[in-house]
Design an enzyme around this catalytic site. Structure first.
Site, short mmCIF file in Angstrom:
data_model
loop_
_atom_site.label_atom_id
_atom_site.label_comp_id
_atom_site.label_asym_id
_atom_site.label_seq_id
_atom_site.Cartn_x
_atom_site.Cartn_y
_atom_site.Cartn_z
N PHE A 235 -12.08 -43.00 -31.09
CA PHE A 235 -12.72 -42.34 -29.94
C PHE A 235 -12.61 -43.27 -28.75
O PHE A 235 -12.99 -44.43 -28.84
CB PHE A 235 -14.22 -42.08 -30.21
CG PHE A 235 -14.96 -41.64 -28.95
CD1 PHE A 235 -15.15 -40.30 -28.68
CD2 PHE A 235 -15.42 -42.58 -28.03
CE1 PHE A 235 -15.81 -39.90 -27.52
CE2 PHE A 235 -16.08 -42.19 -26.86
CZ PHE A 235 -16.27 -40.84 -26.62
N GLU A 236 -12.12 -42.75 -27.65
CA GLU A 236 -12.14 -43.50 -26.39
C GLU A 236 -12.14 -42.50 -25.26
O GLU A 236 -11.43 -41.50 -25.32
CB GLU A 236 -10.86 -44.33 -26.19
CG GLU A 236 -10.64 -45.48 -27.14
CD GLU A 236 -9.30 -46.20 -26.92
OE1 GLU A 236 -8.29 -45.55 -26.60
OE2 GLU A 236 -9.29 -47.43 -27.07
#
Ligand code: GDP
Ligand code: MN
Length: 348
Positions: A235-236
């Protein structure tokens, strides 16, 4: 009986209104997914979650990248699920292969040795290309050059709460460059010399090191050794402009020269994290507590019942990883003088 049709089809007037489009501006931003054709059902699941919890009201684009051409089935299904425009990119070979300076014999011995030692993905060539690509190339693919901000999505992730604001706007309007929801300690056997390479880079490029950095997140002894803390990069949400900037590119190229993607098994998570920790100012890194997230085997579920009810969350708070011993998120809070949410002790 009512005149309204019992069931609507996409061609009926009013069909689009079901989207409940969110008001406000849109950022120059896209979702981005690296995937194989065989990942189709796992990525379909992720897209459905992202669309239901957020994007159906915002309609952001989605860029798919692959080292092989995407097939028609992959394109058809993903296009049907994404509310924004989908784009499909083929990764050029230079971004998914061994650089010429890599000693193939040495790299092969490493894979054999890691296989024997049962290090996860230790014998995989493709996993190494993937980690190198995510570290140094996804943000400069031709399709990505059109955007300023990205949100990375992997197959088989879950989102547990409604996202009732635009995370891209949070990043853009508060000058953030990088964000995370989960953090943890890296498996040291995959990165034994990453910190030595990083220290060499710091010595060669003191001009790139931020005065207000997060070294205290990465090291317990002022930079002598790496404590293995990293943000989990599956996740980013972040700034593509930052990844395309000279400090980041210089860091990536220094690491790439040292060969650890192939002589060890360096992951993009510690690399993005160390870069964010050293090159950015503390307040350019953001923790998205409101984005409740799962990627096997860890969960971020917001602490505090009222928040979970307000956001219509469906995660079990007992699963929340944030305050457990193997998470680095407490350290991030302390370093940034943030107050931990009420009730966190019950989740340790
Ligand atoms: P893990 O999360 O570290 O276990 O690794 P994943 O298997 O989830 O891989 C990370 C990301 O890279 C996912 O988005 C995968 O779909 C993608 N990926 C991994 N290997 C390959 C590959 O060989 N080719 C392509 N195109 N994508 C890959
Ligand atoms: Mn994954």
């Amino acid at each position: 009986a009512s005149d309204a049709p019992l069931a609507m089809t996409p061609n009926d007037p009013g069909w689009g209104d079901l989207q409940g489009i969110a008001p406000g501006p849109r950022m120059n931003a896209t979702f981005v997914t690296l995937a194989r054709n065989s990942d189709i059902w796992e990525i379909a699941e992720s897209i459905r979650q992202v669309e239901d919890r957020f994007n159906r009201r915002y309609g952001y684009d989605w860029v798919f990248l692959n080292d092989q051409p995407f097939d028609d089935n992959f394109k058809k299904i993903t296009t049907s699920l994404v509310s924004g425009t989908t784009h499909y990119g083929l990764i050029p070979e230079e971004h998914w292969s061994f650089p010429e300076w890599i000693d193939q014999e040495k790299a092969k011995k490493v894979r054999e040795d890691m296989k024997e030692r049962k290090i996860i993905y230790g014998d995989s060539i493709s996993y190494r290309h993937m980690c190198r690509f995510e570290s140094g190339f996804f943000f400069r693919q031709e399709l990505m050059l059109n955007y300023e901000f990205y949100w990375r999505v992997e197959p088989s992730i879950k989102l547990f709460c409604d996202i009732h604001y635009d995370p891209f706007r949070v990043i853009a309007e508060s000058g953030k460059k990088y964000s995370f929801v989960l953090s943890l300690y890296e498996y040291i056997d995959t990165i034994p010399t990453l910190w030595a390479s990083t220290k060499k880079f710091m010595a060669n490029h003191p001009e790139h090191i931020s005065d207000d950095n997060s070294m205290a997140f990465l090291s317990d002894d002022g930079g002598e050794t790496y404590n293995k803390c990293h943000f989990w990069s599956n996740f980013e949400v972040g700034s593509l402009e930052w990844l395309r900037s000279k400090p980041y590119i210089d860091y990536f190229e220094a690491l790439d020269r040292d060969g650890g993607f192939f002589y060890e098994r360096w992951g993009d998570a510690p690399i993005h994290s160390i870069a964010a920790g050293l090159l950015l100012k503390k307040d350019e890194i953001h923790f998205f507590d409101d984005i409740a997230y799962y990627h096997v085997p860890f969960t971020h579920c917001p602490t505090g019942e009222q928040k979970r009810l307000d956001l219509r969350c469906h995660c079990d708070p007992k699963e929340n990883f944030d305050w457990k011993g193997y998470s680095c998120t407490s350290r991030f809070f302390e370093l940034n003088g943030m107050t931990k949410p009420e009730g966190y002790e019950e989740q340790t």
